[in-house]
Structures are given as structure tokens and as C-alpha cells.
Design an enzyme around this catalytic site. Sequence first.
Site, PDB file in Angstrom:
ATOM      1  CB  CYS A 119      28.279  30.539  24.769  1.00 14.70           C
ATOM      2  SG  CYS A 119      29.048  30.884  26.333  1.00 14.70           S
ATOM      3  CB  CYS A 126      38.041  35.146  34.520  1.00 13.59           C
ATOM      4  SG  CYS A 126      36.953  36.343  35.335  1.00 13.59           S
ATOM      5  CB  CYS A 133      33.997  29.644  37.454  1.00 11.09           C
ATOM      6  SG  CYS A 133      34.489  30.154  35.798  1.00 11.09           S
ATOM      7  N   GLY A 180      35.976  34.685  30.939  1.00 16.11           N
ATOM      8  CA  GLY A 180      36.279  36.091  31.187  1.00 16.11           C
ATOM      9  C   GLY A 180      35.121  36.919  31.707  1.00 16.11           C
ATOM     10  CD  GLU A 181      32.651  40.581  34.569  1.00 12.10           C
ATOM     11  OE1 GLU A 181      32.054  39.633  35.088  1.00 12.10           O
ATOM     12  OE2 GLU A 181      32.056  41.462  33.899  1.00 12.10           O
ATOM     13  CB  SER A 212      26.789  36.967  31.463  1.00  8.68           C
ATOM     14  OG  SER A 212      26.760  36.400  32.754  1.00  8.68           O
ATOM     15  CB  SER A 235      26.939  36.029  37.582  1.00 11.21           C
ATOM     16  OG  SER A 235      26.902  35.694  36.216  1.00 11.21           O
ATOM     17  CG  LEU A 236      22.368  37.771  43.062  1.00 13.53           C
ATOM     18  CD1 LEU A 236      22.996  39.152  43.074  1.00 13.53           C
ATOM     19  CD2 LEU A 236      20.863  37.887  43.266  1.00 13.53           C
ATOM     20  CG  HIS A 237      26.303  32.825  41.091  1.00 12.88           C
ATOM     21  ND1 HIS A 237      25.390  32.359  40.170  1.00 12.88           N
ATOM     22  CD2 HIS A 237      27.397  33.204  40.361  1.00 12.88           C
ATOM     23  CE1 HIS A 237      25.919  32.438  38.971  1.00 12.88           C
ATOM     24  NE2 HIS A 237      27.119  32.943  39.046  1.00 12.88           N
ATOM     25  CG  ASN A 311      28.940  21.255  33.926  1.00 13.66           C
ATOM     26  OD1 ASN A 311      29.283  20.150  34.319  1.00 13.66           O
ATOM     27  ND2 ASN A 311      28.885  21.584  32.647  1.00 13.66           N
ATOM     28  CB  CYS A 354      32.616  29.084  31.899  1.00 10.59           C
ATOM     29  SG  CYS A 354      33.610  30.409  32.292  1.00 10.59           S
TER      30      CYS A 354
HETATM   31  N1  SAH Z   1      32.209  36.448  33.935  1.00 12.75           N
HETATM   32  C1  SAH Z   1      30.858  36.568  33.547  1.00 12.75           C
HETATM   33  C2  SAH Z   1      30.519  35.836  32.259  1.00 12.75           C
HETATM   34  C3  SAH Z   1      31.161  34.494  32.054  1.00 12.75           C
HETATM   35  S1  SAH Z   1      30.648  33.212  33.158  1.00 12.75           S
HETATM   36  C4  SAH Z   1      29.934  36.140  34.677  1.00 12.75           C
HETATM   37  O1  SAH Z   1      30.415  35.571  35.655  1.00 12.75           O
HETATM   38  O2  SAH Z   1      28.737  36.408  34.573  1.00 12.75           O
HETATM   39  C5  SAH Z   1      28.993  32.898  32.551  1.00 12.75           C
HETATM   40  C6  SAH Z   1      28.096  32.178  33.539  1.00 12.75           C
HETATM   41  O3  SAH Z   1      28.521  30.832  33.737  1.00 12.75           O
HETATM   42  C7  SAH Z   1      28.074  32.851  34.903  1.00 12.75           C
HETATM   43  O4  SAH Z   1      26.752  33.018  35.366  1.00 12.75           O
HETATM   44  C8  SAH Z   1      28.838  31.841  35.726  1.00 12.75           C
HETATM   45  O5  SAH Z   1      28.539  31.968  37.071  1.00 12.75           O
HETATM   46  C9  SAH Z   1      28.436  30.527  35.112  1.00 12.75           C
HETATM   47  N2  SAH Z   1      29.317  29.409  35.470  1.00 12.75           N
HETATM   48  C10 SAH Z   1      30.655  29.417  35.624  1.00 12.75           C
HETATM   49  N3  SAH Z   1      31.105  28.204  36.000  1.00 12.75           N
HETATM   50  C11 SAH Z   1      30.018  27.394  36.094  1.00 12.75           C
HETATM   51  C12 SAH Z   1      29.827  26.027  36.453  1.00 12.75           C
HETATM   52  N4  SAH Z   1      30.860  25.245  36.781  1.00 12.75           N
HETATM   53  N5  SAH Z   1      28.571  25.536  36.430  1.00 12.75           N
HETATM   54  C13 SAH Z   1      27.511  26.327  36.095  1.00 12.75           C
HETATM   55  N6  SAH Z   1      27.632  27.631  35.740  1.00 12.75           N
HETATM   56  C14 SAH Z   1      28.873  28.162  35.747  1.00 12.75           C
HETATM   57 FE1  SF4 Z   2      35.156  34.980  35.894  1.00 13.57          FE
HETATM   58 FE2  SF4 Z   2      32.537  34.641  35.385  1.00 13.57          FE
HETATM   59 FE3  SF4 Z   2      34.134  32.502  35.908  1.00 13.57          FE
HETATM   60 FE4  SF4 Z   2      33.528  34.224  37.863  1.00 13.57          FE
HETATM   61  S1  SF4 Z   2      32.091  32.901  36.731  1.00 13.57           S
HETATM   62  S2  SF4 Z   2      35.579  33.416  37.423  1.00 13.57           S
HETATM   63  S3  SF4 Z   2      33.483  36.148  36.755  1.00 13.57           S
HETATM   64  S4  SF4 Z   2      34.286  33.861  34.141  1.00 13.57           S
END
Ligand code: SAH
Ligand code: SF4
Length: 387
Positions: A119, A126, A133, A180-181, A212, A235-237, A311, A354
Amino acid sequence: MTELAFVGPPPAISEIDPASLAAWLQARGEPAYRADQVLRGAHRPEVSSFADLSDVPATLREALAEAFRFSSIRDSHAIGADGGLTAKAVHELADGQRIESVLMRYPARGAASERTTICISSQAGCAVACPFCATGQAGFGRQLTPGEIVDQVLHWHRPPWQALGDAATGHYNIVFMGMGEPLNNADRVFEAVRLLNDPQRLGIGARHITVSTSGVVPGIDRMIEELPQVNLALSLHASTDELRDELVPINRKWPVVTVINAGRRFSERTGRRVSLEYVMIDGLNDTDAQASGLVELARGWRCHVNLIPLNPTPGSRWSGTSAAGIARFVEILRSAGVTVTVRDTRGREIEAACGQLHAQLSGRSLREARNAGAAAGAVPAVPVAGA
Ligand code: SAH
Ligand code: SF4
């Protein structure tokens, strides 16, 4: 003249283009085959410096070490978890910025052979600022260069890890799910993917790579045109704009239906199944109503839902959904015919979500963190070589 005029630190092997390397070698009177030999040699798993290029003359090895960097990563600190199957590294770059990458190994089970997932980060920090996050909470640092992206993979490919073995034939995946995005840094991320694909380098097939995104729609359309074999995770959520505006603030620009339509375009044009990532937050997005909304969004096209137990970041106002809550959510999706998986919670004890380890180490040198970790008896990261 044998020196190239570079601004800033010398280029790393991951970012040097073969033509410049060939020109540099030619200017030193080296035979034409050397460029290929150096490039391929520097990507062998057992090689950790120019000095290890045993088929290259010693004087040339020294000259290479002066003109180029072996890696754009200045220092790394890795810690392990899950009995050595997971390792996470914080990498320090030339300007002191820090990023993270994670190695996850899955031993062979039943008919499934062993596989490895790495990963990696696409930006330092970001700007999307998702509130759950750790990276989003820390804000934006800067874009990573293609070399800095590739060097995270090379970190785990090289000693002492040697985690990819023969990258071209092994079972491994590269996922842009670190800091990062990626589609806010699309040019450099796409270039990094091409470098990873390059048979003279690691030769990692595009089908083994997943980008992602939080839903940067123009970037998804560029993937369709430029990298149709790379996998897409959205990443829908949340299934309503009201909730997604809060959880993934970029939703105000590209709302739920716009993002889903981009995913549908991607799957129609590439024939690939899109993964809808959904982090499970207790009492917030795990309700029956959100599940029903998700069913409507996911039905009728090639996608599957991947549920990720939250997490929680330090000081988080939210906690992850209970196992029973996840099971209920899964059942609603499954009974409506939606394919759904639940991601395992690898590396919890090492802050593998992350941005979390980075936040924990902020303000300390990596050397100091290494020493403190050893003193506190932290789980050492177990090298893969010979395992
Ligand atoms: N920015 C991009 C890729 C990096 S984040 C994105 O958001 O898709 C990668 C994945 O980790 C995303 O699906 C994000 O929502 C998830 N993520 C970030 N913080 C998290 C956390 N605390 N617990 C679980 N998943 C998390
Ligand atoms: Fe950036 Fe992905 Fe974290 Fe959202 S989940 S802040 S887009 S790294």
C-alpha cells in the site's frame, strides 16, 4: 561533459529515464549495453546500492553513486505486526517530508497461493480532509514525484525485505491506499504506474495495481483513457449526499450520483469490476437506511462493496461498527444481490490506517524513533528474505 545539469538532488534510479542514463554512460565512453545493465541490475531484489552491481566495473559504480541517488527516500523506519506478516514504514524524503507505505503478506491458504500487497502514498498529506482519516486531519504537504511513489515499492522489493521476489511473476498487488488522493496528483501517479509497468524495471502488470479515489471524477475519466487496465476503487462511505458531504468533503464538488456514474462509465468502458469502499462508522453510516441506499447505487452494474471497519484515529469522536452491526449491513446488501466483502483489520497495532503512524512520529527523527522503539520492545519488522 559527463555531468548533467540537475536542479536539486541528483535523480534517483527510479526517476531517471533510460535515454538520459544512456547519454550519461556514453559520455563516459561506456558501451551501449550498460544502460540496460545498470537499470535492470538496480531493480534486482538483492541489490541495495550501486556498490552491489557486481557486473559493473568498480570505477563506474563509484561514478554512478556520485551522479545518481539509489533512492529518493532518505531514511525509513519500519515496524511490524501480525507476527511479521504486516510491516509499516514511515519514509523521509529529501526535503524532510514524511510518507507511509505498508507491506501485507498473505500466506498460501487452500487453493489460494501466497500473495503480497503493498500500500503506497501518492501525496505527502491530503487536501480532501475526510474527518475520520489521520492524513486528512494533518492537511496537505506536497505532491509526490513519480520516483518517490515508485521508491516506496522498491523499499519493500530491496534488502532486507525482498518482498516481491521476481515481481513479474509473483502474486502481489500495489494499492494507492496510503497517504494522499492519487487523482489529485494524476500526472505523476500515472507516470509512476508506467514506471512500475516497465519490463526493464519491476515489470508489474497494470492489473495488479489499484487506484483508490475519494471521487475525483475527471481523474476517473482519464483512467478510462490512459490506464484502462488499472483497477479502480471508489471511496464511497455514504449513500446520501447529506452524509457524504460530511465524511468525504470533496462530495460537494462531485456528489454521490456523479461519482457512481463515473464508476459505471469506468466499468462499461474497461470491462473491469469497480470496488466501492465503505468505512463502517458506528451509528453514522451503518444504518439500514444507508444500506438500502447503497443497494440502489450498487445494483445493476459491475461493482462490489468492500466494507472497512473504521480504524479510529487518536481522539476520534467515532468508533467502528460492531461485528454484529457489520453482519446486519452485509445481510441487507447480500439479500439484495450485491456482492460484498469485509476487509480484514490488518496492522491495527501499528496504526496501519492511513497517516496514523506518521502522526505518532511527528517531531521525532526516524533514528530516534528506531532507538526508542527498540528500547520499548516494539515489535520489530521481520524481513521477508528467506522466509
Ligand atoms: N485518498 C484515497 C486513497 C487513500 S485513503 C481515498 O480516499 O480513496 C485509502 C482508503 O483508506 C480510503 O478508502 C479511506 O477512506 C480509508 N481510510 C482512511 N482512514 C481510515 C480509517 N481511519 N479507518 C479505515 N479506513 C480508513
Ligand atoms: Fe485524503 Fe483519502 Fe484520507 Fe480522504 S481518506 S483525507 S481522500 S487520504
